[in-house]
Design a protein around this motif. Sequence first.
Motif, PDB file in Angstrom:
ATOM      1  N   ALA A 136       9.286 -26.460  -8.861  1.00 43.87           N
ATOM      2  CA  ALA A 136      10.321 -26.072  -9.832  1.00 43.87           C
ATOM      3  C   ALA A 136      11.110 -24.866  -9.329  1.00 43.87           C
ATOM      4  CB  ALA A 136       9.679 -25.772 -11.182  1.00 43.87           C
ATOM      5  N   SER A 137      10.431 -23.937  -8.647  1.00 42.35           N
ATOM      6  CA  SER A 137      11.134 -22.749  -8.131  1.00 42.35           C
ATOM      7  C   SER A 137      12.103 -23.117  -7.014  1.00 42.35           C
ATOM      8  CB  SER A 137      10.122 -21.717  -7.626  1.00 42.35           C
ATOM      9  OG  SER A 137       9.480 -22.159  -6.436  1.00 42.35           O
ATOM     10  N   THR A 138      11.748 -24.120  -6.197  1.00 43.06           N
ATOM     11  CA  THR A 138      12.650 -24.534  -5.126  1.00 43.06           C
ATOM     12  C   THR A 138      13.888 -25.242  -5.676  1.00 43.06           C
ATOM     13  OG1 THR A 138      11.506 -26.667  -4.834  1.00 43.06           O
ATOM     14  CG2 THR A 138      10.717 -24.782  -3.535  1.00 43.06           C
ATOM     15  N   LYS A 139      13.780 -25.796  -6.886  1.00 38.58           N
ATOM     16  CA  LYS A 139      14.912 -26.473  -7.524  1.00 38.58           C
ATOM     17  C   LYS A 139      15.691 -25.544  -8.453  1.00 38.58           C
ATOM     18  CE  LYS A 139      13.618 -30.363  -5.631  1.00 38.58           C
ATOM     19  NZ  LYS A 139      14.414 -30.969  -4.539  1.00 38.58           N
ATOM     20  N   GLY A 140      15.270 -24.281  -8.490  1.00 40.09           N
ATOM     21  CA  GLY A 140      15.960 -23.318  -9.355  1.00 40.09           C
ATOM     22  C   GLY A 140      15.605 -23.419 -10.815  1.00 40.09           C
ATOM     23  N   LEU A 141      14.497 -24.116 -11.132  1.00 40.95           N
ATOM     24  CA  LEU A 141      14.104 -24.312 -12.532  1.00 40.95           C
ATOM     25  C   LEU A 141      13.086 -23.266 -12.995  1.00 40.95           C
ATOM     26  CD1 LEU A 141      13.690 -28.212 -12.466  1.00 40.95           C
ATOM     27  CD2 LEU A 141      15.679 -26.875 -13.222  1.00 40.95           C
ATOM     28  N   PHE A 142      12.468 -22.555 -12.050  1.00 42.35           N
ATOM     29  CA  PHE A 142      11.455 -21.548 -12.405  1.00 42.35           C
ATOM     30  C   PHE A 142      11.709 -20.318 -11.544  1.00 42.35           C
ATOM     31  CE2 PHE A 142       7.103 -19.717 -12.026  1.00 42.35           C
ATOM     32  CZ  PHE A 142       6.920 -19.391 -13.355  1.00 42.35           C
ATOM     33  N   ILE A 143      12.533 -19.440 -12.028  1.00 42.17           N
ATOM     34  CA  ILE A 143      12.911 -18.230 -11.290  1.00 42.17           C
ATOM     35  C   ILE A 143      12.568 -17.013 -12.140  1.00 42.17           C
ATOM     36  CG2 ILE A 143      14.781 -16.949 -10.208  1.00 42.17           C
ATOM     37  CD1 ILE A 143      14.163 -19.542  -8.793  1.00 42.17           C
ATOM     38  N   ILE A 144      11.861 -16.073 -11.542  1.00 44.12           N
ATOM     39  CA  ILE A 144      11.525 -14.819 -12.233  1.00 44.12           C
ATOM     40  C   ILE A 144      12.137 -13.672 -11.444  1.00 44.12           C
ATOM     41  CG2 ILE A 144       9.685 -13.316 -13.081  1.00 44.12           C
ATOM     42  CD1 ILE A 144       7.881 -15.715 -13.281  1.00 44.12           C
ATOM     43  N   ASN A 145      13.057 -12.986 -12.035  1.00 44.74           N
ATOM     44  CA  ASN A 145      13.731 -11.888 -11.352  1.00 44.74           C
ATOM     45  C   ASN A 145      12.846 -10.644 -11.273  1.00 44.74           C
ATOM     46  OD1 ASN A 145      16.197 -13.310 -10.984  1.00 44.74           O
ATOM     47  ND2 ASN A 145      16.759 -12.857 -13.105  1.00 44.74           N
ATOM     48  N   VAL A 146      12.961  -9.936 -10.167  1.00 47.62           N
ATOM     49  CA  VAL A 146      12.237  -8.681 -10.009  1.00 47.62           C
ATOM     50  C   VAL A 146      12.949  -7.578 -10.782  1.00 47.62           C
ATOM     51  CG1 VAL A 146      11.522  -6.906  -8.368  1.00 47.62           C
ATOM     52  CG2 VAL A 146      11.312  -9.325  -7.762  1.00 47.62           C
TER      53      VAL A 146
ATOM     54  N   VAL B 263       0.837  -1.214   0.000  1.00 49.08           N
ATOM     55  CA  VAL B 263       0.000   0.000   0.000  1.00 49.08           C
ATOM     56  C   VAL B 263       0.865   1.254   0.000  1.00 49.08           C
ATOM     57  CG1 VAL B 263      -1.659   1.352   1.345  1.00 49.08           C
ATOM     58  CG2 VAL B 263      -1.962  -1.124   1.101  1.00 49.08           C
ATOM     59  N   TYR B 264       1.867   1.296   0.874  1.00 48.13           N
ATOM     60  CA  TYR B 264       2.617   2.532   1.050  1.00 48.13           C
ATOM     61  C   TYR B 264       3.759   2.716   0.046  1.00 48.13           C
ATOM     62  CZ  TYR B 264      -0.127   2.935   5.259  1.00 48.13           C
ATOM     63  OH  TYR B 264      -1.186   3.034   6.132  1.00 48.13           O
ATOM     64  N   THR B 265       4.087   1.648  -0.700  1.00 49.83           N
ATOM     65  CA  THR B 265       5.073   1.790  -1.787  1.00 49.83           C
ATOM     66  C   THR B 265       4.405   1.768  -3.146  1.00 49.83           C
ATOM     67  OG1 THR B 265       5.464  -0.601  -1.868  1.00 49.83           O
ATOM     68  CG2 THR B 265       6.897   0.709  -0.421  1.00 49.83           C
ATOM     69  N   ASN B 266       3.078   1.545  -3.156  1.00 54.20           N
ATOM     70  CA  ASN B 266       2.303   1.480  -4.405  1.00 54.20           C
ATOM     71  C   ASN B 266       2.861   0.414  -5.357  1.00 54.20           C
ATOM     72  OD1 ASN B 266       0.130   2.284  -6.038  1.00 54.20           O
ATOM     73  ND2 ASN B 266       1.409   3.690  -7.221  1.00 54.20           N
ATOM     74  N   THR B 267       3.204  -0.726  -4.778  1.00 53.01           N
ATOM     75  CA  THR B 267       3.708  -1.855  -5.557  1.00 53.01           C
ATOM     76  C   THR B 267       2.887  -3.099  -5.206  1.00 53.01           C
ATOM     77  OG1 THR B 267       5.336  -2.418  -3.851  1.00 53.01           O
ATOM     78  CG2 THR B 267       6.055  -0.951  -5.637  1.00 53.01           C
ATOM     79  N   ILE B 268       3.142  -4.197  -5.905  1.00 57.10           N
ATOM     80  CA  ILE B 268       2.414  -5.439  -5.657  1.00 57.10           C
ATOM     81  C   ILE B 268       3.394  -6.496  -5.163  1.00 57.10           C
ATOM     82  CG2 ILE B 268       0.879  -7.196  -6.615  1.00 57.10           C
ATOM     83  CD1 ILE B 268       0.125  -5.215  -8.799  1.00 57.10           C
ATOM     84  N   SER B 269       3.533  -6.600  -3.846  1.00 55.79           N
ATOM     85  CA  SER B 269       4.355  -7.634  -3.201  1.00 55.79           C
ATOM     86  C   SER B 269       5.791  -7.677  -3.719  1.00 55.79           C
ATOM     87  CB  SER B 269       3.693  -9.016  -3.375  1.00 55.79           C
ATOM     88  OG  SER B 269       2.428  -9.039  -2.777  1.00 55.79           O
ATOM     89  N   LEU B 270       6.374  -6.517  -3.972  1.00 53.85           N
ATOM     90  CA  LEU B 270       7.760  -6.475  -4.444  1.00 53.85           C
ATOM     91  C   LEU B 270       8.766  -6.391  -3.308  1.00 53.85           C
ATOM     92  CD1 LEU B 270       7.612  -4.127  -7.584  1.00 53.85           C
ATOM     93  CD2 LEU B 270       7.517  -6.624  -7.477  1.00 53.85           C
ATOM     94  N   TYR B 271       8.280  -6.150  -2.076  1.00 56.86           N
ATOM     95  CA  TYR B 271       9.181  -5.982  -0.940  1.00 56.86           C
ATOM     96  C   TYR B 271       9.010  -7.126   0.057  1.00 56.86           C
ATOM     97  CZ  TYR B 271      10.143  -1.246  -2.558  1.00 56.86           C
ATOM     98  OH  TYR B 271      10.526  -0.161  -3.305  1.00 56.86           O
ATOM     99  N   ASP B 272      10.112  -7.517   0.665  1.00 55.11           N
ATOM    100  CA  ASP B 272      10.081  -8.542   1.701  1.00 55.11           C
ATOM    101  C   ASP B 272       9.542  -7.910   2.981  1.00 55.11           C
ATOM    102  OD1 ASP B 272      10.630 -10.326   3.772  1.00 55.11           O
ATOM    103  OD2 ASP B 272      12.414 -11.106   2.777  1.00 55.11           O
ATOM    104  N   PRO B 273       8.390  -8.373   3.481  1.00 58.21           N
ATOM    105  CA  PRO B 273       7.789  -7.721   4.651  1.00 58.21           C
ATOM    106  C   PRO B 273       8.590  -7.905   5.939  1.00 58.21           C
ATOM    107  CG  PRO B 273       6.585  -9.705   4.058  1.00 58.21           C
ATOM    108  CD  PRO B 273       7.557  -9.457   2.956  1.00 58.21           C
ATOM    109  N   LEU B 274       9.500  -8.856   5.970  1.00 60.30           N
ATOM    110  CA  LEU B 274      10.289  -9.090   7.184  1.00 60.30           C
ATOM    111  C   LEU B 274      11.526  -8.210   7.264  1.00 60.30           C
ATOM    112  CD1 LEU B 274      10.078 -12.986   7.401  1.00 60.30           C
ATOM    113  CD2 LEU B 274       8.628 -11.282   8.499  1.00 60.30           C
ATOM    114  N   THR B 275      12.041  -7.775   6.108  1.00 64.45           N
ATOM    115  CA  THR B 275      13.247  -6.937   6.087  1.00 64.45           C
ATOM    116  C   THR B 275      12.994  -5.543   5.532  1.00 64.45           C
ATOM    117  OG1 THR B 275      13.909  -7.694   3.872  1.00 64.45           O
ATOM    118  CG2 THR B 275      14.633  -9.016   5.754  1.00 64.45           C
ATOM    119  N   GLY B 276      11.956  -5.400   4.713  1.00 64.42           N
ATOM    120  CA  GLY B 276      11.692  -4.123   4.056  1.00 64.42           C
ATOM    121  C   GLY B 276      12.485  -3.922   2.787  1.00 64.42           C
ATOM    122  N   ASP B 277      13.318  -4.897   2.441  1.00 63.38           N
ATOM    123  CA  ASP B 277      14.133  -4.794   1.224  1.00 63.38           C
ATOM    124  C   ASP B 277      13.343  -5.283   0.007  1.00 63.38           C
ATOM    125  OD1 ASP B 277      16.304  -3.938   2.747  1.00 63.38           O
ATOM    126  OD2 ASP B 277      16.961  -6.007   3.113  1.00 63.38           O
ATOM    127  N   MET B 278      13.676  -4.718  -1.159  1.00 60.37           N
ATOM    128  CA  MET B 278      13.037  -5.199  -2.379  1.00 60.37           C
ATOM    129  C   MET B 278      13.523  -6.615  -2.680  1.00 60.37           C
ATOM    130  SD  MET B 278      12.855  -3.541  -6.219  1.00 60.37           S
ATOM    131  CE  MET B 278      11.570  -2.360  -5.755  1.00 60.37           C
TER     132      MET B 278
END
Length: 353
Positions: free
Chosen positions: A343-353, A144-159
């Motif tokens: 597949a994502s846990t095996k590194g076969l399906f990764i989408i970079n931000v 809400v406050y960055t006007n993004t869609i789940s792009l930030y880690d809520p535990l660290t605040g880092d993108m």
Amino acid sequence: MLEIINCILMLLFYMAVYFSFGSLVTVRIKKEKFSLTFALMIGFFLYYGIFQVLAVPCTFLKLPLNRLAALWLLLVAVVTVYGAVTCRKVWFQAFADLKRQATGQLFWMLVPVLVVMAQAVFVVMWQTDYWDATYYIGDVSLSVYTNTISLYDPLTGDMRQTFDIRHCFATYLVQDAVVCKAFGIHPLIEMKTVMGVVVTILNNLVIYNIARLFFKGDREHTGLMLVFALLLNLFTYTAYTSSSFLLLRSYEGKAVLGSVIVPAVLYVAARLYQDYQNRAYWWLLFLLCQSGCAISSSAMTLLPVEVGAFALSLALIKRDVRTFAKGVLCMIPCLVILLLYVASTKGLFIINV
């Protein structure tokens, strides 16, 4: 006082939207008399199922949250108005029947309302904070406050460096962020109060429909079933039951999964047991699997087990292997998301931000 009024208005908004969405489906089910509670229940699942279809591409395209909010509210407005125009005669008839029934069974018609109110008070007053609350509320707040869609880690605040595939398809929290952005509601109020009560209402709607089916419409027995379910939840909310999530963490996706989605699958399964050739109920089962994954990531493993056990049992009872095949087809949304997650846990399906 203003916050209480806002919460009530948001509850009315959700119920009106769910009812409009659900009516567009339930009025078209053959051999099924239109039901206000059934329409509300199905509308809830259709709402989140459609939202996932819109929100997932917007997430991967990294669109601003306010743009998704505008698109979604426009779609909701169109569907709601269309439902009001096309279903108004059915609605008037249903409310007229409800009013007529109330003249003779007013007490047992008020029992469900009193049960929901009692449970809602418990949910609002006694919710507790777990580690998960930090993640979920933090995720919505950052969006809400960055006007993004789940792009930030809520535990660290880092993108994030990469998209969290496990949660990307579970757009339940994104919907909360959309509503907060659109209506200016604080995430804590939206999630812990509004959605807490919404889940409470939906839980009782599902139990009501199950009881009405099992007791063949007897309002007295249906009302007693709701009272029994309330007492059962109040005295069994341990760490090992769904009651704990329903009463203490009702705004979380796992609470919806355990207290709304799983019982709803049971209800649809019971209807299919009665008429397993009715394609409408198979489509509803597919919708529950798809929307279940849109609400909770845990649904991708739990629902295939439930649906698979039911489909296999029904196939053996009816001696029709096609019945099991239909159940497998209903599981496809869960299985696809599960495959992508693995597949994502095996590194076969990764989408970079």
